[in-house]
Structures are given as C-alpha cells and as structure tokens.
Write an enzyme that holds these catalytic residues in place. Structure first.
Site, mmCIF file in Angstrom:
data_model
loop_
_atom_site.group_PDB
_atom_site.id
_atom_site.type_symbol
_atom_site.label_atom_id
_atom_site.label_comp_id
_atom_site.label_asym_id
_atom_site.label_seq_id
_atom_site.Cartn_x
_atom_site.Cartn_y
_atom_site.Cartn_z
ATOM 1 N N MET A 1 28.319 -86.758 35.620
ATOM 2 C CA MET A 1 28.805 -88.056 36.083
ATOM 3 C C MET A 1 29.883 -87.833 37.127
ATOM 4 O O MET A 1 30.853 -87.096 36.901
ATOM 5 C CB MET A 1 29.347 -88.883 34.912
ATOM 6 C CG MET A 1 28.281 -89.359 33.944
ATOM 7 S SD MET A 1 28.960 -90.346 32.569
ATOM 8 C CE MET A 1 29.685 -89.040 31.562
ATOM 9 N N ALA A 2 29.689 -88.473 38.280
ATOM 10 C CA ALA A 2 30.592 -88.280 39.413
ATOM 11 C C ALA A 2 32.019 -88.679 39.051
ATOM 12 O O ALA A 2 32.263 -89.767 38.522
ATOM 13 C CB ALA A 2 30.111 -89.112 40.600
ATOM 14 N N CYS B 1 20.090 -90.134 40.684
ATOM 15 C CA CYS B 1 21.198 -90.975 41.137
ATOM 16 C C CYS B 1 20.676 -92.203 41.891
ATOM 17 O O CYS B 1 19.884 -92.063 42.825
ATOM 18 C CB CYS B 1 22.127 -90.174 42.042
ATOM 19 S SG CYS B 1 23.575 -91.109 42.583
ATOM 20 N N LYS C 1 16.721 -83.727 36.483
ATOM 21 C CA LYS C 1 16.972 -85.020 35.851
ATOM 22 C C LYS C 1 16.452 -86.099 36.790
ATOM 23 O O LYS C 1 16.701 -86.057 37.999
ATOM 24 C CB LYS C 1 18.466 -85.210 35.592
ATOM 25 C CG LYS C 1 18.806 -86.477 34.805
ATOM 26 C CD LYS C 1 20.277 -86.454 34.386
ATOM 27 C CE LYS C 1 20.610 -87.654 33.508
ATOM 28 N NZ LYS C 1 20.721 -88.902 34.283
ATOM 29 N N ASN D 1 17.363 -89.770 28.003
ATOM 30 C CA ASN D 1 18.657 -90.263 28.464
ATOM 31 C C ASN D 1 18.571 -91.779 28.606
ATOM 32 O O ASN D 1 17.561 -92.309 29.062
ATOM 33 C CB ASN D 1 19.006 -89.601 29.804
ATOM 34 C CG ASN D 1 20.297 -90.110 30.419
ATOM 35 O OD1 ASN D 1 20.346 -90.397 31.606
ATOM 36 N ND2 ASN D 1 21.347 -90.218 29.636
ATOM 37 N N GLY D 2 19.637 -92.456 28.210
ATOM 38 C CA GLY D 2 19.692 -93.902 28.376
ATOM 39 C C GLY D 2 19.970 -94.632 27.080
ATOM 40 O O GLY D 2 19.219 -94.502 26.113
ATOM 41 N N ASP D 3 21.088 -95.364 27.038
ATOM 42 C CA ASP D 3 21.461 -96.202 25.896
ATOM 43 C C ASP D 3 21.727 -95.407 24.625
ATOM 44 O O ASP D 3 21.410 -95.845 23.517
ATOM 45 C CB ASP D 3 20.398 -97.271 25.624
ATOM 46 C CG ASP D 3 20.305 -98.296 26.749
ATOM 47 O OD1 ASP D 3 21.163 -98.256 27.647
ATOM 48 O OD2 ASP D 3 19.386 -99.121 26.716
#
Length: 379
Positions: free
Chosen positions: A24-25, A110, A150, A212-214
C-alpha cells in the site's frame, strides 16, 4: 475453524500461515512492516510499497530508501510497477544481481488514474501480449528469485481479464497470483467478488492463488479460504491502524481462539511506537511524526475521542506532543463495537482513465515504451 491450511510456497520460501501484507502506497514502508511482523511473531509475508521500475533503474534516492529492509525481514519482498518490458527486465535483473530482495511481486492491480492513464496497474492485463512480454522479461531476469503478480478482475464489467491473465502467468513461469476481487472501475467500493477468486483457483490449479478484498478480520480470512479454496490471503485496508490484526490472523489459521481486541491504552502505545519507528527510518523525529498523522484516524476509529482532540492529534509534530495528547484520553476504553469493519478508501464506480484507444485491441501494444513509465515510487 478449518484444519490448518497447507503452507504457501513462494519459490523456495515457505509462508505459514499463508498470510500476506498487501503493498500500500505510503503505508507498507519498513516501520509498518516491522509492526505487522512483530505482531505476527515473524510469520507471514510482508511486501514493500510499490516501487517503479524506472525509478529503481535510475537509482532514485527516495526509491533506494523504500527498498531498504530491516535485517530481520526474511524473505525481503519488493513489489514492482512497470509498463515497459525492457525497463521491467532491467529492474528485475538489478534486484537479482545485487541481492536487493528475495521475492518480486508485479503490480497489475493499482486503479489510480496516474497509473492507469499510462496503461499500467489494473489497465495493463487487458493488453495480453504486453502482459506476457513483461512477465517473460521479469521471470527471465529474476534467475532463482520467485516472481508473483497481483491483479484485479479487469478494467470494468465489460473488460474482464483475470482468467486470461492467470493462464498467461502460468505459461510464463509466475510462481503465484493474488486476485483482488474487484475491477479497476470499482476502486474500493461495493463488495469484493470472492467467487472470482474461486474461479481463478479452478482455472490455474498449477500455482497458488491468493485472495484479496474485504478481509476486515481474522474470521473473514478463514472464511475466504474456506469458501474459495484459495491458498492464502492478502490483507490490505483491514490492517490500517490495526497492525495487531496479523496476530489474530496467525492465531485463526493455527486453529487458536486466544486473540483479543486491545484497549485504547494498548492502541496508544502502538501509535507512539509506530511514529517512533517512522522517525528513526526517516532520520528525523518531526518528519516521522508528520508522516504518522495519516494513521491517527485509523488507529482511533470507533473510540470515544472528541473531534477537537482528533484534530490536535492529527497535527502533532513531535513524539512528546503525541504522547501528551494520548495521555489525556480515557485509555481504559474497550475495543469499540463495529471497529473491525471497513476502513480506508471506499470509493467506487469510477471511470477508469486509460491511454487513448487502449480498449480497441486487446493484443496491440504499440506505443508502450520507457516514456510510459512512472519516475517516482510509492504509488
């Protein structure tokens, strides 16, 4: 709880339990990775924030700091972003030849405009031949280092790419794939499509698939593995202001239920340590505390902290100021009900900014060159 899942194999590296910190940036720098790794007991895989291949090849000063790893970080994991196969190849060979990392992850997920307008991130897998060329260069240049990727489901519901991209990845020697169950157009809105993760796992049984996600809690992570059959989880926004989530994840995947939510006093102690680590990493206490400001709201989410105090804590510029403000709070507050839910960005249904004519031909990749590369790292 299910039986303990099989160890995740990333090339020569074993990740057990199969839990990965998402890049994460501006977040997953060395200090934050240190916190997460400490809470996990050293278990899991913790990936750097996004490094642009052009900036790495040019040895940009900021980029070279971002790829610094603590001696205790093993394996060292770098995520690379690039759109030009030649530049990606140079960056990967540089990492391999100079021993800068032990694992390389490629960013095709992204969704932010400054990335997609260059044809990068979640826009890139639409161009099948370009994706193949980048993966081929990366795997070839990496030598013995494992290369993973990813990605998202696609650009939008009319341009779904993840199954084609998964097959290309297998054919080009990618070691594992992580899928965020959203399109680029969704950004972080709506609900992640876990069914897509299950379909990808069925489509590419040759290599591990991570979901990935939630994932907002350890229970969510276990449920994702159970429902999709994926080989591991990648956790991003769920750990914002909650690095101890990795302790919960380890416990859950090991079949234990001895994890607990911290009281505000414990949260405050982690906040001060986080800010301290940032100052040590940057080399300046004030700059470290200033960089920490963006984390304040995440750490305090749900706690009874007045708006004026929240504002005060969000403009501190020294560790003493931060400690002083936190000491004025009711530090015996229990973990708030509902604080395990969504956090971070939740915007959705965005128009994806793409290069002119990008969607005309999924195979034509003319016009992609070094000029399309971003020149700064960190997202």
């Amino acid at each position: 709880m299910p039986t303990t899942p099989s160890p995740l194999r990333i090339g020569p590296h074993t990740v057990q339990p199969p839990v990965v910190l998402a890049p994460m940036a501006g977040i997953t720098n060395a200090p934050f990775r240190t916190l997460c790794r400490e809470f996990s007991g050293g278990k899991g895989l913790f990936v750097s924030e996004m490094i642009t291949t052009r900036a790495l090849v040019e040895r940009n000063e900021k980029t070279m700091q971002l790829i610094h790893f603590d001696e205790s970080e093993k394996p060292r994991s770098i995520q690379l972003y690039g759109v030009d196969p030649a530049t990606v190849g140079k960056a990967v060979r540089m990492i391999a030849e100079e021993g800068l990392a032990d694992h390389i992850d490629l960013n095709f997920g992204c969704p932010v405009p400054k990335v997609t307008r260059k044809g990068g991130g979640s826009a890139l897998p639409f161009k099948r031949n370009l994706l193949r060329a980048i993966l081929r260069e990366a795997v070839s240049g990496a030598g013995e280092l494992p290369v993973t990727m990813k990605m998202r489901k696609g650009i939008d519901d009319d341009h779904i790419t993840y199954l084609d991209a998964g097959r290309i990845a297998v054919e080009e020697g990618v070691t594992a794939i992580a899928l965020h169950g959203r399109t680029a157009a969704q950004h972080y809105g709506g609900t992640a499509d876990w069914d897509a993760i299950a379909r990808l796992k069925e489509h590419v049984p040759e290599i591990p698939v991570l979901g990935n996600g939630d994932i907002w809690s350890a229970e969510d992570a276990v449920r994702m593995v159970r429902e999709t059959g994926c080989d591991g989880v990648v956790v991003g926004r769920g750990c914002l202001g909650r690095p101890w989530l990795f302790a919960d994840l380890v416990a859950a995947f090991e079949g234990r239920d001895d994890f607990r939510r911290p009281v505000l006093r414990e949260v405050a102690e982690v906040m001060v340590r986080h800010a301290t680590l940032l100052g040590e990493w940057i080399g300046d206490e004030a700059r470290g505390v200033i960089d920490f400001r963006k984390h304040v709201a995440w750490y305090l989410k749900g706690f009874a902290v007045g708006s004026e105090m929240r504002k005060r804590l969000a403009i501190t510029s020294s560790l003493d100021e931060l400690r002083s403000g936190l000491d004025e709070l009711d530090l015996d507050q229990a973990w708030p009900v509902g604080a395990d839910g969504p956090r971070g960005r939740t915007s959705g249904n965005n128009r994806v900014v793409l290069p002119d004519g990008w969607l005309k031909d999924p195979y034509d990749c003319a016009g992609i060159s070094e000029d399309a590369e971003l020149d700064t790292s960190g997202g």
